[in-house]
Structures are given as C-alpha cells and as structure tokens.
Write a protein that holds these residues in place. Structure first.
Motif, mmCIF file in Angstrom:
data_model
loop_
_atom_site.group_PDB
_atom_site.id
_atom_site.type_symbol
_atom_site.label_atom_id
_atom_site.label_comp_id
_atom_site.label_asym_id
_atom_site.label_seq_id
_atom_site.Cartn_x
_atom_site.Cartn_y
_atom_site.Cartn_z
ATOM 1 N N SER A 28 0.689 -1.123 -0.062
ATOM 2 C CA SER A 28 0.516 -0.132 0.073
ATOM 3 C C SER A 28 1.003 1.221 -0.549
ATOM 4 O O SER A 28 0.365 2.136 -0.641
ATOM 5 N N PHE A 29 1.702 0.868 0.460
ATOM 6 C CA PHE A 29 3.202 2.420 0.748
ATOM 7 C C PHE A 29 3.029 3.212 -0.541
ATOM 8 O O PHE A 29 3.503 4.241 -1.201
ATOM 9 N N LEU A 30 3.249 2.418 -2.007
ATOM 10 C CA LEU A 30 3.534 2.112 -3.581
ATOM 11 C C LEU A 30 2.547 3.671 -3.532
ATOM 12 O O LEU A 30 3.272 3.614 -4.541
ATOM 13 N N LYS A 31 0.957 3.237 -3.029
ATOM 14 C CA LYS A 31 -0.187 4.562 -3.089
ATOM 15 C C LYS A 31 0.731 6.237 -3.892
ATOM 16 O O LYS A 31 1.013 7.039 -3.641
ATOM 17 N N ASN A 32 2.046 6.032 -2.049
ATOM 18 C CA ASN A 32 2.363 7.787 -1.784
ATOM 19 C C ASN A 32 3.730 7.723 -2.401
ATOM 20 O O ASN A 32 4.797 8.682 -2.712
ATOM 21 N N GLN A 33 4.854 6.618 -2.744
ATOM 22 C CA GLN A 33 5.609 6.993 -3.462
ATOM 23 C C GLN A 33 5.899 5.394 -4.111
ATOM 24 O O GLN A 33 6.007 4.029 -3.735
ATOM 25 N N THR A 34 5.433 5.371 -5.793
ATOM 26 C CA THR A 34 7.073 4.239 -6.606
ATOM 27 C C THR A 34 8.099 4.038 -6.560
ATOM 28 O O THR A 34 9.134 4.124 -5.982
ATOM 29 N N LEU A 35 8.188 2.696 -7.351
ATOM 30 C CA LEU A 35 9.697 2.485 -7.196
ATOM 31 C C LEU A 35 10.612 2.935 -8.001
ATOM 32 O O LEU A 35 12.107 3.267 -8.160
ATOM 33 N N GLY A 36 9.561 3.898 -9.176
ATOM 34 C CA GLY A 36 10.351 4.935 -9.841
ATOM 35 C C GLY A 36 11.353 4.281 -11.656
ATOM 36 O O GLY A 36 11.840 5.016 -12.121
ATOM 37 N N PHE A 37 10.571 2.407 -10.850
ATOM 38 C CA PHE A 37 11.907 1.989 -12.880
ATOM 39 C C PHE A 37 10.261 1.362 -12.730
ATOM 40 O O PHE A 37 9.794 0.719 -11.760
ATOM 41 N N ASN A 38 10.393 0.016 -14.193
ATOM 42 C CA ASN A 38 9.271 -0.525 -14.531
ATOM 43 C C ASN A 38 10.551 -1.952 -14.977
ATOM 44 O O ASN A 38 10.168 -2.087 -15.520
ATOM 45 N N LEU A 39 12.100 -1.898 -15.519
ATOM 46 C CA LEU A 39 12.985 -2.447 -15.737
ATOM 47 C C LEU A 39 12.647 -2.086 -17.042
ATOM 48 O O LEU A 39 12.948 -3.842 -17.200
ATOM 49 N N ASP A 40 12.457 -1.700 -18.013
ATOM 50 C CA ASP A 40 12.239 -1.917 -19.582
ATOM 51 C C ASP A 40 11.708 -2.931 -19.738
ATOM 52 O O ASP A 40 10.767 -3.795 -20.176
ATOM 53 N N ASN A 41 10.277 -2.664 -18.706
ATOM 54 C CA ASN A 41 8.729 -3.308 -18.402
ATOM 55 C C ASN A 41 8.899 -5.071 -18.197
ATOM 56 O O ASN A 41 8.891 -5.861 -18.728
ATOM 57 N N LYS A 42 10.058 -5.025 -17.126
ATOM 58 C CA LYS A 42 10.365 -6.215 -16.495
ATOM 59 C C LYS A 42 9.565 -6.555 -14.987
ATOM 60 O O LYS A 42 9.822 -7.596 -14.638
#
Length: 540
Positions: free
Chosen positions: A244-258
């Motif tokens: 749920s904490f990702l609602k406030n701060q995402t990881l900031g990357f998606n690893l080239d859609n991985k």
C-alpha cells in the motif's frame, strides 16, 4: 540458437502434454504479462516446489524419479513451477554435495530413497542438483520462477526466525545481493527461467519502508543488469501482503517492462475477522477490498503493473472450514481479474521440516508418497481457473464467462431445454454473456436471447424477453457474487447450483441467501456464488 531450441521443446510439449508454447523472454504490457514476439497473453499458473529447507534439495526426490514428478505437474495443467531457493545455498554451500548434506543431517531414509529413484543426484553438489531440476522442468515444457525464499536454509516463516528482513541475523543485504547476482548469472541461458522473485514474505520487527525501497531497488536493478530477460517479482511487507505504501511513492522504474509485483493470500493472512462467525458475503467482500487496498491497486491507474499472486493455498484434506470458504472467494477474485498465480504447494512431504522427518504437507498437490493427487476434486476446479488469463490486445466488446467458484464450473446454454447448466470442464467453448451494467439483461452473445427468471425453485429460461423485470440481473449481495432478478411478484431470486445430488449440473433460481446487511445471517450462500469473468481476461 538457444531460444529456437527451447521453443522447439515447447512445441513438442504442447503436442505431447498440452502445454502452451510462448516466445521468450516475457515482458509486461500495462497490467498484463505477454510474450515478447506476438504480444500474446501469458498466464503463469504455477505450483510452488520447495527447495529451500535444510537439505537444500527439491523435496520428494526420495519418493519418485524427477522426471515422474515433473510429468505430474504437466498432467495437472500447470504452466510453471515456482522453485524456491536459499541464499546460503549459493553463497556458502555451493560446493557441498547432496550426499554430504544429507549425511550431515542424518537423513538416512531420504538418502536411501534418492539412491533408488534419482541416484545420479547423490554425487552432485546441491547447486548442480538444483540445475538438474530446472533443466527437467524445461525439458517438459514448464516455465520456472526462481524464488529467493530464505537466506539460511530452513522452514519459513516467523517474525523472529532471522530471515525476515534486511539486517536480521541471517539476512545480510550484501550476501542477499550476492546470491541474486549468482542466480541471475547462472540461469541466464536457460530460457525456461522466465522470472525471479527477489524475496519471499518480508516481515518481522525490523521491517520498514526506507530499507525496503533501498534494498529492493538495488536488488531489482542488479538482477535486471545481470539477466535482462527475466521478469523481476517484487513483494511488499507484512508477509508479502502489503504494497500500500506504493500509493505514496513508487519504485520509480519498471525495468524495461520487466517489473511485476507479488502478493500472498491465505485464509489467515488478510481477513482479521476470520471466515466463520460472520456472514460469508461480508467476509469475502471485506477481504477482497483489503487485497485491493494493499496490493490489487497496482494493476490500476495511469501506470499499471502486473500482480502475481505468488502464494495461496488450502488444507487439501478439505477439513478446514475457513480454508474452504476462503478459496471460493479467492477463485472468484482471480477469475474476475485474470491474475497469474502460484499454488502452495506441490510437495506432499518434506525430508526434514522443523526437526521432523518425512512430515506430510497437507497443502500439497501430491500425497505423502508423491504418487497420486491428494485432492482431485480441488485440482479439477483449479484447472478451470488456470484458463482464466489475459487478452490485452483484444478490441472486441467485453463479454463474460459465468463461473461458479464452488464447483469450478462454467455456465452453458442448452438449446434443447432453453435453459442453462453447469459444465465442470468449461470446454470446448464456454458460453459468453453480455451484461452492460448492474440491472441490465444477461444476453447470450450474438443472439437476441436473454436469461429470465421463471419462479422459485425452477430453472431459469433463455428467451427473447430482454426487458421485463424477470430478465434484469443484479449483483445483490455485499460480495457481489449473487446474481438475481425479480420474479413476477417483485421478489429477488438468485441463481443457485442444485446441490441435491453431488453430480447435479442443474441451475435453479431460489430465494437469495443472506443478501441483506444482517450480521446474524450465517447460512452458507456459496451454492449461489457466480462471477462474471471478462472475456478479455480469459484464455478459453
């Protein structure tokens, strides 16, 4: 090339075992997992196979030949295996042989069994034996998810077991990253390895968000750098239940859609009020909302990420009432959303678990001897769920498959009786329905026919009447799993699978069970639970 060779193996497996073939590597597209060439949806319908306990060897190899165990996985229509591993296995004990490890634990009986069924493994190191399991899974056309379950090989999980969170006694962040890099490099050329899960069920008194962001970011990027082909599975806090904490701060990357997020769900992990002692519709609704709030939300919004339900399961003896109630709620939610998932667990027993020899695993697909399916009825229901997947490229209008979780059946139309019935196989092509909104008709696709209530205790009919109140269908309970229309007297009647006979496929309409907000209503409504699974979320 390796990819072409592996695809040839997958094609052979499709012809032999019915296992689907895909183009590798996999990647993500929005909230879906797809193959890299065609964009076809890929369903990770896995079972978890433990290899992280003290022997550091995939369980059951003393009971049956490796190829036979893997063949049973294929025969039950799983598409992949979530194979667990312990960090120390690759950082400290990578030179230990299987024989040395078994001898050090005084596992004489297990060693004798392996000598009978898989003698070549005894001369291998534990890491080489792990390789052999991964290779056999690939040979039989199964995808593999490598799951870092613990650091110190042992049973998981407890708040104070030393393996719970970064900085715990047995959980050095540096050694953990070393293990991840070792695994990523080791299996880089094995295309059946489609994903790596960074860590199982982070937990305990040391857990905190700043360290989670720090180390999960480091681990994810290191794995992606070493092996950019694999999906990277990331779970949250509190035993893998809370992102749920990702609602406030995402990881900031998606690893080239991985990047894929992971969540775990058992009868005891989400619903703090339990599955007994309160209305079941309320228990299911509250649990699903908690799952959505804590992890399911990652598949929504402007930047959706796929969610992998990395563990769920029940006591397959069928004697745990809470588990039996939970699993139908789970089936409905999973069918509605088309998630990938992994059932805990494949193994029917353990060489050594928590000091006990040959302990039986009652959550296991296989029995304690690893030669038969423990609960064929449950697996048959699960096989229907395995077909509910994703079709992100479809531009067709949304239609639905009507699914009955308690029986694992799809609702079909009989032209002879102008009625409907439950088909436990959901084959060859399930009937699809159009339901534009709550209170709209349930219309058979490509026809002018709609489902209509006839009366209490009677079978509904399919007719051209699509406008009367008897043909307007609503989700009438808190769980939204009871479909009802009003009879001629204005009384709601719910669809119900007739359970007067264990083999009955007849669907009737009856007085709805516990649809009002009445905390004293404890009757079981599961025979009336039906869900509409979107066609865009189905592989059938």
């Amino acid at each position: 090339m390796v990819v072409k060779s592996f695809q040839a193996i997958f094609l052979l497996s499709l012809l032999t075992f019915g296992v689907l073939s895909y183009s590798f590597p996999l990647l993500t597209r929005g909230k879906w997992i797809v193959d890299s060439t065609s964009g076809r949806p890929v369903k990770l319908a896995c079972t978890s196979w433990a290899s992280h306990l003290q022997p550091m060897l995939a369980e059951g190899l003393d009971k049956q030949p490796l190829r036979n165990i893997v063949a049973k996985v294929v025969q039950q229509h799983f598409s992949c295996v979530r194979l667990t591993w312990a960090t120390y296995m690759f950082t400290r004990f990578n030179q230990s042989t299987v024989t040395q490890t078994l001898d050090s634990l005084y596992l004489t009986q297990a060693k004798e069994g392996i000598a009978r069924n898989n003698p070549a493994l005894l001369k291998m190191t534990v890491v080489q034996a792990y390789d052999e399991v991964v290779d056999e899974l690939g040979r039989q056309g199964l995808m593999v998810v490598l799951d870092n379950h613990v650091s110190n090989p042992k049973w998981c999980c407890g708040n104070n077991d030393g393996n719970g969170f970064f900085g715990d006694t047995d959980f050095s962040p540096q050694e953990w990253k070393q293990g991840l890099v070792s695994i990523a490099q080791r299996f880089k050329s094995k295309n059946q390895v489609v994903a790596m899960s960074l860590r199982n069920e982070l937990r305990g008194p040391r857990q905190n968000q700043p360290d989670w962001y720090k180390y999960i970011s480091q681990g994810a990027k290191m794995v992606h750098q070493e092996n950019p082909n694999v999906l990277v599975l990331v779970s949250g806090l509190s035993y893998g239940t809370d992102l749920s904490f990702l609602k406030n701060q995402t990881l900031g990357f998606n690893l080239d859609n991985k990047l894929v997020y992971e969540s775990h769900w058992y009868s005891w992990t989400i619903n703090s009020h339990g599955w007994e002692g309160q209305p079941l519709n309320k228990a299911c609704a509250q649990t699903i909302q908690t799952v959505i709030d804590h992890s399911g939300f990652v598949t929504d919004g402007d930047n959706p990420i796929p969610l992998f339900l990395g563990e769920f399961g029940i006591d397959q003896r069928g004697t745990n009432n809470a588990d039996n109630r939970f699993i139908n709620c789970f089936f409905a939610y999973a069918a509605q959303n088309g998630f990938s998932w992994s059932l805990w667990a494949l193994q029917g027993s353990y060489y050594l678990r928590e000091g006990k020899l040959q302990l039986e695993e009652v959550f296991g697909v296989l029995n304690a001897n690893w030669d038969t399916i423990r609960n064929p009825k449950f697996i048959k229901r699960l096989q229907v769920l395995q077909r509910f997947g994703q079709d992100p490229s479809s531009n067709l209008p949304t239609s639905y498959i009507m699914f009955h979780p308690d029986s694992g059946s799809c609702v079909r139309f009989s032209s002879q009786s102008n009625g409907i019935y439950a088909d436990s196989s959901c084959d060859p092509t399930p009937i699809r329905w159009i339901h534009d909104q709550d209170g709209a008709p349930l219309r058979l696709t490509n026809t002018n026919l709609c489902l209509k209530v006839v009366g209490d205790g009677l079978a509904p009919k399919v007719s051209t009447d699509c406008s009367s109140q008897q043909s307007l269908w609503y989700s009438v309970s808190e769980s939204k799993l009871q479909l009802a229309a009003k009879d001629a007297n204005g009384q709601y009647l719910c669809l119900e699978l007739d359970k007067t006979s264990s083999n009955s496929s007849q669907i009737l309409t009856k007085n709805c069970i516990c649809i009002n907000d009445d905390s004293s209503c404890l009757y079981d409504p599961q025979s009336q639970w039906f869900t509409l699974a979107p066609k865009k979320h189905t592989l059938i």
